[in-house]
Motif scaffolding. Structure first.
Motif, PDB file in Angstrom:
ATOM      1  N   SER A 198      46.108   7.133 -49.409  1.00 48.49           N
ATOM      2  CA  SER A 198      46.135   8.211 -48.576  1.00 48.49           C
ATOM      3  C   SER A 198      47.295   8.164 -47.162  1.00 48.49           C
ATOM      4  O   SER A 198      47.625   9.292 -46.928  1.00 48.49           O
ATOM      5  CB  SER A 198      44.630   8.304 -47.499  1.00 48.49           C
ATOM      6  OG  SER A 198      43.527   8.108 -48.599  1.00 48.49           O
ATOM      7  N   ARG A 199      47.460   6.918 -47.062  1.00 45.98           N
ATOM      8  CA  ARG A 199      48.579   6.691 -45.910  1.00 45.98           C
ATOM      9  C   ARG A 199      49.917   7.093 -46.464  1.00 45.98           C
ATOM     10  O   ARG A 199      50.832   7.964 -45.615  1.00 45.98           O
ATOM     11  CB  ARG A 199      48.871   5.224 -45.513  1.00 45.98           C
ATOM     12  CG  ARG A 199      47.643   4.669 -44.694  1.00 45.98           C
ATOM     13  CD  ARG A 199      47.356   5.372 -43.611  1.00 45.98           C
ATOM     14  NE  ARG A 199      48.452   4.541 -42.556  1.00 45.98           N
ATOM     15  CZ  ARG A 199      48.326   4.908 -41.202  1.00 45.98           C
ATOM     16  NH1 ARG A 199      47.567   6.286 -40.688  1.00 45.98           N
ATOM     17  NH2 ARG A 199      49.297   4.686 -40.340  1.00 45.98           N
ATOM     18  N   LEU A 200      50.148   7.294 -47.568  1.00 42.67           N
ATOM     19  CA  LEU A 200      51.466   7.597 -48.464  1.00 42.67           C
ATOM     20  C   LEU A 200      51.435   8.968 -49.092  1.00 42.67           C
ATOM     21  O   LEU A 200      52.281   9.307 -49.673  1.00 42.67           O
ATOM     22  CB  LEU A 200      51.961   6.703 -49.412  1.00 42.67           C
ATOM     23  CG  LEU A 200      52.226   5.181 -48.916  1.00 42.67           C
ATOM     24  CD1 LEU A 200      52.991   4.150 -49.863  1.00 42.67           C
ATOM     25  CD2 LEU A 200      53.324   5.432 -47.760  1.00 42.67           C
ATOM     26  N   ALA A 201      50.135   9.352 -48.768  1.00 44.56           N
ATOM     27  CA  ALA A 201      50.067  10.929 -49.534  1.00 44.56           C
ATOM     28  C   ALA A 201      51.000  12.010 -48.894  1.00 44.56           C
ATOM     29  O   ALA A 201      51.137  12.180 -47.899  1.00 44.56           O
ATOM     30  CB  ALA A 201      48.567  11.436 -49.292  1.00 44.56           C
ATOM     31  N   GLY A 202      51.765  12.648 -50.051  1.00 42.91           N
ATOM     32  CA  GLY A 202      52.719  13.682 -49.516  1.00 42.91           C
ATOM     33  C   GLY A 202      54.051  13.101 -48.767  1.00 42.91           C
ATOM     34  O   GLY A 202      55.024  13.798 -48.406  1.00 42.91           O
ATOM     35  N   ARG A 203      54.341  11.619 -48.983  1.00 45.62           N
ATOM     36  CA  ARG A 203      55.567  11.193 -48.416  1.00 45.62           C
ATOM     37  C   ARG A 203      56.428  10.629 -49.320  1.00 45.62           C
ATOM     38  O   ARG A 203      56.060  10.346 -50.485  1.00 45.62           O
ATOM     39  CB  ARG A 203      54.904  10.069 -47.459  1.00 45.62           C
ATOM     40  CG  ARG A 203      54.254  10.531 -46.083  1.00 45.62           C
ATOM     41  CD  ARG A 203      53.968   9.309 -44.905  1.00 45.62           C
ATOM     42  NE  ARG A 203      53.042   9.922 -43.985  1.00 45.62           N
ATOM     43  CZ  ARG A 203      53.652  10.347 -42.895  1.00 45.62           C
ATOM     44  NH1 ARG A 203      55.001  10.520 -42.899  1.00 45.62           N
ATOM     45  NH2 ARG A 203      52.691  10.929 -41.987  1.00 45.62           N
ATOM     46  N   LYS A 204      57.839  10.330 -48.914  1.00 47.95           N
ATOM     47  CA  LYS A 204      58.761   9.737 -49.572  1.00 47.95           C
ATOM     48  C   LYS A 204      59.010   8.380 -48.991  1.00 47.95           C
ATOM     49  O   LYS A 204      59.880   8.350 -48.108  1.00 47.95           O
ATOM     50  CB  LYS A 204      59.844  10.783 -49.444  1.00 47.95           C
ATOM     51  CG  LYS A 204      59.736  12.182 -50.178  1.00 47.95           C
ATOM     52  CD  LYS A 204      60.991  12.880 -50.379  1.00 47.95           C
ATOM     53  CE  LYS A 204      60.743  14.245 -51.089  1.00 47.95           C
ATOM     54  NZ  LYS A 204      62.156  14.899 -51.359  1.00 47.95           N
ATOM     55  N   ALA A 205      58.381   7.436 -49.897  1.00 42.00           N
ATOM     56  CA  ALA A 205      58.585   5.899 -49.211  1.00 42.00           C
ATOM     57  C   ALA A 205      59.037   5.287 -50.525  1.00 42.00           C
ATOM     58  O   ALA A 205      58.704   5.576 -51.709  1.00 42.00           O
ATOM     59  CB  ALA A 205      57.349   5.640 -48.692  1.00 42.00           C
ATOM     60  N   LEU A 206      59.652   4.073 -50.070  1.00 39.98           N
ATOM     61  CA  LEU A 206      60.171   3.177 -51.336  1.00 39.98           C
ATOM     62  C   LEU A 206      59.473   1.836 -51.010  1.00 39.98           C
ATOM     63  O   LEU A 206      59.354   1.305 -49.796  1.00 39.98           O
ATOM     64  CB  LEU A 206      61.575   2.900 -51.236  1.00 39.98           C
ATOM     65  CG  LEU A 206      62.450   2.219 -52.129  1.00 39.98           C
ATOM     66  CD1 LEU A 206      63.873   2.769 -52.635  1.00 39.98           C
ATOM     67  CD2 LEU A 206      62.507   0.564 -51.782  1.00 39.98           C
ATOM     68  N   LEU A 207      58.954   1.074 -51.975  1.00 41.76           N
ATOM     69  CA  LEU A 207      58.206  -0.104 -52.127  1.00 41.76           C
ATOM     70  C   LEU A 207      58.862  -0.976 -53.165  1.00 41.76           C
ATOM     71  O   LEU A 207      58.968  -0.731 -54.182  1.00 41.76           O
ATOM     72  CB  LEU A 207      56.936   0.163 -52.233  1.00 41.76           C
ATOM     73  CG  LEU A 207      55.719  -0.891 -52.451  1.00 41.76           C
ATOM     74  CD1 LEU A 207      55.835  -1.672 -50.842  1.00 41.76           C
ATOM     75  CD2 LEU A 207      54.491  -0.523 -52.735  1.00 41.76           C
TER      76      LEU A 207
END
Length: 248
Positions: A198-207
């Motif tokens: 939910s925290r990353l929904a719709g976001r552009k992040a790299l893990l």
């Protein structure tokens, strides 16, 4: 405000010296001016309060090249990639293939697959993944996070998925009281994984998930959003589902 009220109460026969005399002669004007000053001071104090409050103004750490990155929450730590190698060589072909694949997928609007980087110990898997992360960071403005899963670290136990999720949630500003706890490990992991997605929904992040022991160790850490890129390093071949394997 008090001065303005007092000057109206003082008899006109009593003349105040200097600036106070002017205030006495222009009581209502001084009253209005002091009111404006009071409002200005209140606004200034409010700004300072927002700067000190968690989740208020954007953290300076979230500014990159003049751009402001919207934080995921309070107490965010969204730039946790290790330092990039100052002299990176011998992986130009692999770097080009991976960067090109990610850029193409983003341009086409497709979901980004998980990229697994595997190989023998000490061949530079972590260095390569970190270098790729730095090379692609502008494509993932919502954050770049690094987690060492200790899958093959001598003298240390592999990090459990639930513990890794707690660290990631904390890093992205989730209040401690909102991170699920309990006696049933599977239920805790599932609840934390749902909150993480939910925290990353719709976001552009790299893990970057470094040093994984098995697919099961990091499966719960995978974001649900197809716009997030996940790089996994491991000594083992961990291909499953739609993962892309890059051997080094």
């Amino acid at each position: 405000m008090l001065i303005g009220l007092v000057t109206n109460a003082v008899p006109n026969q009593v003349r105040w010296p200097g600036l106070l005399g002017w205030i006495q002669e222009h009581a209502w004007l001084s009253f209005c001016l002091l009111g404006v000053v009071l409002i200005g001071l209140s606004e200034t104090l409010a700004v300072f309060a927002d700067m000190r409050a968690p989740g208020g103004l954007v953290d300076p750490l979230l500014r990159e090249n003049g751009d402001v990155v919207a934080p995921l929450g309070s107490a965010v730590v969204l730039r946790s990639l290790p330092r990039d190698a100052s002299a990176f060589a011998d992986r130009r072909e692999e770097l080009w293939l991976l960067v090109t694949a990610v850029r193409t997928a983003q341009e086409q609007g497709g979901s980004l697959p998980v990229h697994v980087i595997d190989g023998m110990p000490a061949v530079g898997k972590t260095t390569f993944a970190v270098h790729v992360g730095h090379a692609l960071k502008k494509l993932f403005p919502d954050g770049q996070l690094f987690v060492n899963l200790n899958g093959h670290t001598a003298g240390r136990s592999p990090v459990q998925a639930s513990d890794a999720l707690a660290s990631l949630l904390t890093a992205t500003g989730t209040p401690t009281q909102e991170i699920w706890v309990g006696d049933v490990a599977g239920a805790v992991t599932e609840a934390r994984a749902g909150l993480w997605r939910s925290r990353l929904a719709g976001r552009k992040a790299l893990l970057v998930l470094d040093n994984a022991a098995s697919y099961g160790q990091f499966e719960a850490l995978l974001p649900g959003s197809g716009g997030c890129l996940v790089l996994v390093t491991s000594r083992r071949r961990l291909a499953a589902h739609d993962e892309v394997v890059l051997a080094v």
